[in-house]
Scaffold this active site. Sequence first.
Site, PDB file in Angstrom:
ATOM      1  N   CYS A  32      -7.090  14.676  25.347  1.00  0.00           N
ATOM      2  CA  CYS A  32      -7.812  13.462  25.017  1.00  0.00           C
ATOM      3  C   CYS A  32      -8.234  12.637  26.365  1.00  0.00           C
ATOM      4  O   CYS A  32      -7.286  12.243  27.123  1.00  0.00           O
ATOM      5  CB  CYS A  32      -7.072  12.400  24.100  1.00  0.00           C
ATOM      6  N   GLY A  33      -9.511  12.879  26.371  1.00  0.00           N
ATOM      7  CA  GLY A  33      -9.951  12.319  27.766  1.00  0.00           C
ATOM      8  C   GLY A  33     -10.219  10.799  27.933  1.00  0.00           C
ATOM      9  O   GLY A  33      -9.588  10.054  28.831  1.00  0.00           O
ATOM     10  N   HIS A  34     -10.625  10.076  26.852  1.00  0.00           N
ATOM     11  CA  HIS A  34     -10.315   8.731  26.741  1.00  0.00           C
ATOM     12  C   HIS A  34      -9.091   8.230  27.097  1.00  0.00           C
ATOM     13  O   HIS A  34      -8.757   7.139  27.714  1.00  0.00           O
ATOM     14  CB  HIS A  34     -10.984   7.914  25.548  1.00  0.00           C
ATOM     15  N   ASP A  61     -15.107   8.990  17.286  1.00  0.00           N
ATOM     16  CA  ASP A  61     -14.757   8.650  18.556  1.00  0.00           C
ATOM     17  C   ASP A  61     -15.601   7.487  19.101  1.00  0.00           C
ATOM     18  O   ASP A  61     -17.052   7.843  19.294  1.00  0.00           O
ATOM     19  CB  ASP A  61     -14.733   9.849  19.667  1.00  0.00           C
ATOM     20  N   GLY A 106     -14.036  12.424  26.183  1.00  0.00           N
ATOM     21  CA  GLY A 106     -13.683  13.136  27.577  1.00  0.00           C
ATOM     22  C   GLY A 106     -13.548  14.548  27.470  1.00  0.00           C
ATOM     23  O   GLY A 106     -14.141  15.429  28.118  1.00  0.00           O
ATOM     24  N   SER A 107     -12.722  15.109  26.407  1.00  0.00           N
ATOM     25  CA  SER A 107     -12.502  16.673  26.537  1.00  0.00           C
ATOM     26  C   SER A 107     -13.871  17.212  25.732  1.00  0.00           C
ATOM     27  O   SER A 107     -14.292  18.253  26.015  1.00  0.00           O
ATOM     28  CB  SER A 107     -11.264  16.643  25.464  1.00  0.00           C
TER      29      SER A 107
END
Length: 330
Positions: free
Chosen positions: A87-89, A244, A249-250
């Site tokens: 998870c990017g965020h 989201d 991010g991903s």
Amino acid sequence: MILSTVEMHTGGEPTRIIVDGWPAFEGRTLLDKRREAKERFDHLRRGLMLEPRGHDGMYGALLVEPDHPEADLAVLFMHNDGYSTMCGHATIALARWAVDSGRVARQVPETTVRLQCPCGLVTARVAADGMVRFESVPAFAYVLDRIAPTRTWGPVTVDVAYGGAFYAFLAADSIGLDLEASPMRQIVDAGEEIALAAAKAIAIDHPHEPDLAFLYGTILTDGEKGADGRPSRNICVFAGRQIDRSPTGSGVTARMALQVVRRHVRPGEERLFESCTGAVFTGKVLRDAAPVGGRRSVVVEVGGRAHRTGEARFRFDDDDPLREGFSLGL
């Protein structure tokens, strides 16, 4: 039982960082702990992510002991429907929290935070102004122009790419939707149906780790590339019908891998990606990595900002009939 959390958001997408109170794990590796969380502690995930303590759009990050020798922190990502592999965020939120809290000593001009995620080691750098940039695991285009039969739109054409998780991508206008004008419910309906159709039509395989081999969600885009300082809007629908609020991010990582394969970007060129809240992440291909399953892979840097919204202590009383949470399934 009482669990302590730090509440943050990245572009409007929440990250509930669970810092204390979770029972001890027996598993040695992070993926062992992920499986154990599903088998032994899933009632706690449901209780923290769903109502009355959370909601269907909640997102969580559980801090656990790392087993990677280079990691400062290790994390299990969770949401309303289960556990993510990347998870990017949340990585952006965790990196800023690690520095602001003193968990990782602040450095000048930026602080490096190494985060062990289920997909692998992710390196984040936190600037003095709070801007976070992270390098995720190698990203790659999995398949291009594959057909997924749907009931509502007939056969739709999708690309599938990996940026720590697998996503199906398509332009919203290819099914008659507009990411700014169409009602969000229509976008969510499309994202959910296409994810289910693509997962059925396209066999997902990760050559190194079977636990990563599943389609995480659908990302609908505006069809643009995010070049020349003009952000490209995308909306990610995952975990069934979860939206989201951040640019994902991903997902940005995976989009950049697709742009590389389609020759829409070169290493060092920055792209901008915008979410439904107007939040913007940057994306940049840094370098090639070793091929993954015979596919070209790249290391992508994603940048964004997170902010703290509060702290909380959540109770789980034995006599509470709703202690494991609930969803209205809207």
